[in-house]
Design an enzyme around this catalytic site. Structure first.
Site, PDB file in Angstrom:
ATOM      1  N   TYR A  65      -0.554 -15.909  11.697  1.00 21.24           N
ATOM      2  CA  TYR A  65       0.235 -14.790  11.188  1.00 21.24           C
ATOM      3  C   TYR A  65       1.032 -14.079  12.270  1.00 21.24           C
ATOM      4  O   TYR A  65       1.978 -13.350  11.982  1.00 21.24           O
ATOM      5  CB  TYR A  65      -0.663 -13.764  10.484  1.00 21.24           C
ATOM      6  CG  TYR A  65      -1.516 -14.299   9.369  1.00 21.24           C
ATOM      7  CD1 TYR A  65      -1.240 -15.521   8.758  1.00 21.24           C
ATOM      8  CD2 TYR A  65      -2.626 -13.587   8.918  1.00 21.24           C
ATOM      9  CE1 TYR A  65      -2.042 -16.013   7.733  1.00 21.24           C
ATOM     10  CE2 TYR A  65      -3.433 -14.066   7.899  1.00 21.24           C
ATOM     11  CZ  TYR A  65      -3.133 -15.278   7.319  1.00 21.24           C
ATOM     12  OH  TYR A  65      -3.941 -15.757   6.312  1.00 21.24           O
ATOM     13  N   HIS A 121      -8.642 -22.380   9.914  1.00 22.31           N
ATOM     14  CA  HIS A 121      -7.686 -21.908   8.918  1.00 22.31           C
ATOM     15  C   HIS A 121      -7.405 -22.927   7.823  1.00 22.31           C
ATOM     16  O   HIS A 121      -7.206 -22.567   6.661  1.00 22.31           O
ATOM     17  CB  HIS A 121      -6.378 -21.515   9.614  1.00 22.31           C
ATOM     18  CG  HIS A 121      -5.525 -20.576   8.831  1.00 22.31           C
ATOM     19  ND1 HIS A 121      -4.566 -19.784   9.406  1.00 22.31           N
ATOM     20  CD2 HIS A 121      -5.476 -20.282   7.511  1.00 22.31           C
ATOM     21  CE1 HIS A 121      -3.972 -19.064   8.488  1.00 22.31           C
ATOM     22  NE2 HIS A 121      -4.505 -19.349   7.324  1.00 22.31           N
ATOM     23  N   LEU A 205      -3.734 -12.183  -7.127  1.00 23.57           N
ATOM     24  CA  LEU A 205      -2.790 -11.487  -8.013  1.00 23.57           C
ATOM     25  C   LEU A 205      -1.561 -12.324  -8.363  1.00 23.57           C
ATOM     26  O   LEU A 205      -0.640 -11.833  -9.018  1.00 23.57           O
ATOM     27  CB  LEU A 205      -2.338 -10.166  -7.369  1.00 23.57           C
ATOM     28  CG  LEU A 205      -3.440  -9.171  -7.031  1.00 23.57           C
ATOM     29  CD1 LEU A 205      -2.848  -7.887  -6.452  1.00 23.57           C
ATOM     30  CD2 LEU A 205      -4.301  -8.852  -8.253  1.00 23.57           C
ATOM     31  N   ARG A 259       3.496   4.288  -1.613  1.00 23.67           N
ATOM     32  CA  ARG A 259       2.268   4.395  -2.392  1.00 23.67           C
ATOM     33  C   ARG A 259       1.126   3.573  -1.796  1.00 23.67           C
ATOM     34  O   ARG A 259       0.201   3.185  -2.488  1.00 23.67           O
ATOM     35  CB  ARG A 259       2.515   3.938  -3.834  1.00 23.67           C
ATOM     36  CG  ARG A 259       3.421   4.853  -4.618  1.00 23.67           C
ATOM     37  CD  ARG A 259       3.529   4.414  -6.076  1.00 23.67           C
ATOM     38  NE  ARG A 259       2.218   4.371  -6.711  1.00 23.67           N
ATOM     39  CZ  ARG A 259       1.621   3.243  -7.123  1.00 23.67           C
ATOM     40  NH1 ARG A 259       2.186   2.082  -6.921  1.00 23.67           N
ATOM     41  NH2 ARG A 259       0.447   3.281  -7.716  1.00 23.67           N
TER      42      ARG A 259
END
Length: 295
Positions: A65, A121, A205, A259
């Protein structure tokens, strides 16, 4: 239903995120902030900082990453003691670096003396072969650079090869898991449960962030309305019901409107789904994603 080992909880916290007992005696928090897709710069620092500020003390990053430095800055800024935060990073074989060099670099970038969990990974990082790489993972664990070791994206055959030569079982296997892939991932869930390996789920998700318009839309909406929550809370609760630790992150639109903190407070509690709720999600997921997504 597959359920992996967890620590005991009371009825009062049955809707919150529990810790899972690992096969090496340590515990892993049930909800993690994932830094995948965030990249370098100030954004990951601010996001990690805000996630930690609302009680998400489990941070997932990786050599691949390239944001371990920013993640480390946010962890240090949190003022939490080292024992209060659970850190995962992963060996991705970037630039062909060996495991010893890679984890030393990761510890330096994160500014810690050890990580809680170090993962291979993906199987293609296991060169020249899985037994050789796993022996190196066991060595860095015995040297105190990581408390627990595990795999990521390993299937049943690859875990079987690993276990044949292992002195130390992998504590975790981190995999893609959401209702549209549940059927195909069921063998690895069952294998992990049989061998006391905790499953950690990422991209849970996707049915609502990347694959809307499919068979899951209707049951997610109905279950959300019934419990007075949102579809992402339902998906997180479904994943938790499958016995998995969840790695998730904030969506870009939530970041844009400021948010982030509210989102993480909101995700700290999930609805207690009924067996009927879970069966409805399983059945819809088994139908597969919307046709457009399959092309």
């Amino acid at each position: 239903m597959i359920r992996l080992p967890e620590t005991s909880t009371t009825d009062s916290d049955s809707m919150t995120w529990k810790k899972h007992k690992l096969n090496d005696g340590y515990e892993i928090p049930g909800l993690a902030f994932g830094t995948w897709r965030i990249g370098r710069g100030e954004v990951p620092t601010s996001q990690v900082r805000q996630a930690v500020a609302v009680g998400v003390s489990h941070i997932d990053t990786a050599q691949l990453y390239r944001n371990e430095t920013e993640t480390g800055v946010a962890i240090q800024d949190s003022k939490l003691s080292r024992e209060e935060i659970f850190i995962i990073t992963k060996y991705s074989r970037i630039h062909g670096l060996d495991i010893q060099t890679s984890i030393r670099n990761s510890l330096e970038y994160l500014d810690v003396s050890y990580v809680d969990l170090y993962l291979i990974h993906f199987p293609r990082a296991a060169l020249p072969d899985i037994p050789t790489i796993w022996k190196e993972m066991e060595d860095i664990q015995s040297n105190g650079m990581t408390r627990s070791i595990g795999a990521s994206n390993f299937d049943v055959d690859q875990l079987t090869i690993l276990l044949r030569s292992a002195r130390v079982k992998p504590a975790v296997n981190q995999i893609l898991l959401h209702p549209y892939v549940y059927t195909q991932q069921l063998p690895i869930l069952e294998y992990a449960a049989e061998h006391q390996i905790v499953i950690e789920a990422y991209s849970v998700l996707i049915p609502i962030t990347s694959l809307p318009g499919g068979p899951l839309d209707e049951p997610l909406a109905e279950i959300s309305n019934k419990h007075d929550v949102t579809p992402d809370q339902v998906l997180l609760a479904w994943t938790k019901a499958k016995g998995a630790v969840v790695v998730t992150q904030n969506e870009l639109q939530e970041i844009a409107v400021g948010r982030i903190s509210q989102c993480w407070r909101f995700r700290q509690v999930t609805p207690l789904l009924s067996e009927e709720d879970i069966a409805a999600i399983d059945a819809a997921g088994a139908k597969g994603p919307p046709p457009k997504a399959q092309r």
